[in-house]
Design a protein around this motif. Structure first.
Motif, PDB file in Angstrom:
ATOM      1  N   GLU A   1       0.446   4.359 -14.062  1.00 48.51           N
ATOM      2  CA  GLU A   1       1.751   4.713 -13.322  1.00 48.51           C
ATOM      3  C   GLU A   1       1.781   4.136 -12.284  1.00 48.51           C
ATOM      4  N   LYS A   2       1.792   2.988 -11.832  1.00 45.47           N
ATOM      5  CA  LYS A   2       2.090   2.051 -10.782  1.00 45.47           C
ATOM      6  C   LYS A   2       2.811   0.861 -11.554  1.00 45.47           C
ATOM      7  N   TRP A   3       3.852   0.200 -10.681  1.00 44.71           N
ATOM      8  CA  TRP A   3       4.658  -0.936 -11.250  1.00 44.71           C
ATOM      9  C   TRP A   3       4.191  -2.337 -10.365  1.00 44.71           C
TER      10      TRP A   3
ATOM     11  N   THR B   1      -3.231  -7.738  -6.987  1.00 42.14           N
ATOM     12  CA  THR B   1      -4.022  -6.646  -6.399  1.00 42.14           C
ATOM     13  C   THR B   1      -3.297  -5.393  -6.040  1.00 42.14           C
ATOM     14  N   HIS B   2      -2.128  -5.429  -5.709  1.00 42.32           N
ATOM     15  CA  HIS B   2      -1.318  -4.247  -5.330  1.00 42.32           C
ATOM     16  C   HIS B   2      -0.084  -4.183  -6.035  1.00 42.32           C
ATOM     17  N   ALA B   3       0.161  -2.758  -6.098  1.00 40.54           N
ATOM     18  CA  ALA B   3       1.528  -2.559  -6.640  1.00 40.54           C
ATOM     19  C   ALA B   3       2.982  -3.182  -5.782  1.00 40.54           C
ATOM     20  N   ILE B   4       4.127  -3.081  -6.500  1.00 38.71           N
ATOM     21  CA  ILE B   4       5.262  -3.414  -5.845  1.00 38.71           C
ATOM     22  C   ILE B   4       5.490  -2.345  -4.667  1.00 38.71           C
ATOM     23  N   ASN B   5       5.320  -1.280  -4.537  1.00 37.96           N
ATOM     24  CA  ASN B   5       5.620  -0.396  -3.510  1.00 37.96           C
ATOM     25  C   ASN B   5       4.625  -0.183  -2.528  1.00 37.96           C
TER      26      ASN B   5
ATOM     27  N   ASN C   1       2.100 -11.475  -0.319  1.00 42.34           N
ATOM     28  CA  ASN C   1       0.794 -12.232  -1.592  1.00 42.34           C
ATOM     29  C   ASN C   1       0.392 -11.073  -2.262  1.00 42.34           C
ATOM     30  N   GLN C   2      -0.172 -10.184  -1.573  1.00 42.07           N
ATOM     31  CA  GLN C   2      -1.025  -9.053  -2.242  1.00 42.07           C
ATOM     32  C   GLN C   2      -0.037  -8.441  -3.527  1.00 42.07           C
ATOM     33  N   ILE C   3       0.999  -8.517  -3.108  1.00 39.01           N
ATOM     34  CA  ILE C   3       2.025  -7.666  -4.149  1.00 39.01           C
ATOM     35  C   ILE C   3       2.665  -8.674  -5.100  1.00 39.01           C
ATOM     36  N   HIS C   4       2.638  -9.964  -4.820  1.00 40.84           N
ATOM     37  CA  HIS C   4       3.248 -10.897  -5.810  1.00 40.84           C
ATOM     38  C   HIS C   4       2.510 -11.720  -6.525  1.00 40.84           C
TER      39      HIS C   4
END
Length: 213
Positions: free
Chosen positions: A163-165, A196-200, A206-209
């Motif tokens: 449930e995360k993008w 390591t982390h979702a888009i939002n 760096n952690q998002i992409h």
């Protein structure tokens, strides 16, 4: 065994001979199957130097398969960021060392923060920035190359996991070959790598992409 080796009249072998663990296997196969084509012997020259990889795609028919890219000298000047932004016309960039592996030294940055980021890695090196991770800075403090690469950031189609993008990276293992004069592609497998982390999430770019898994 020798029975298997004797059947390999023509074969292509993919092995990382730069890895100490696999180098003995490389030398063994090289001595037993001299007629084999070892991908590493040709590919490593390009895989471990991103400027050479970029040069392969300068052909007009191949440019569409690679993000926009510039190879820059590691000399900071105030006009450098403006030149990159004007030349590539992007809102977001990925800064990469020429020959680092496993994502080391990669930095995602918006055009608004490009100048300060370039100054950080090329001059200050230890100046903290909200968009940088400590492991990325650590690489740039001892990077041996005289040049580096700036690429256009190209987002993936978001992938939903629990449930995360996520801005995931798709890895595909395939072979291209000619048969009866016609090109063919055989896909052996594919998998997703996740950041390591979702888009939002409220974390660094760096952690998002940047994909790790």
């Amino acid at each position: 065994n020798n029975r298997i080796l004797s059947c390999c009249d023509q074969c292509i072998i993919l092995i990382n001979k730069t890895n100490k663990e696999y180098f003995p296997m490389y030398t063994f196969l090289k001595s037993k199957i001299p007629q084999a084509t070892f991908v590493c012997e040709t590919a490593n020259n390009f895989v471990f130097d991103k400027s050479k990889t970029n040069a392969l795609f300068k052909d007009s028919d191949l440019k569409k398969y690679r993000p926009k890219c510039m190879v820059c000298y590691k000399r900071y000047r105030p006009a450098l960021a403006k030149k990159i932004i004007a030349g590539m016309k992007c809102d977001m960039f990925v800064i990469k060392p020429l020959n680092a592996q496993y994502g080391k030294g990669i930095i995602f940055v918006t055009k608004e923060d490009l100048d300060s980021t370039l100054k950080t890695i090329l001059v200050d090196k230890q100046t903290p920035q909200r968009i940088l991770l400590s492991e990325a800075l650590e690489w740039w403090s001892h990077d041996p190359n005289g040049r580096f690469i700036v690429e256009e950031y190209v987002p993936s189609t978001p992938v939903e996991v629990e449930e995360k993008w996520f801005d995931a990276t798709l890895r595909v293992i395939f072979a291209m070959y000619l048969q009866d004069g016609q090109p063919h592609v055989t896909v052996f497998g594919a998998f997703w790598k996740l950041p390591t982390h979702a888009i939002n999430d409220d974390v660094s770019l760096n952690q998002i992409h940047q994909s790790y898994q």
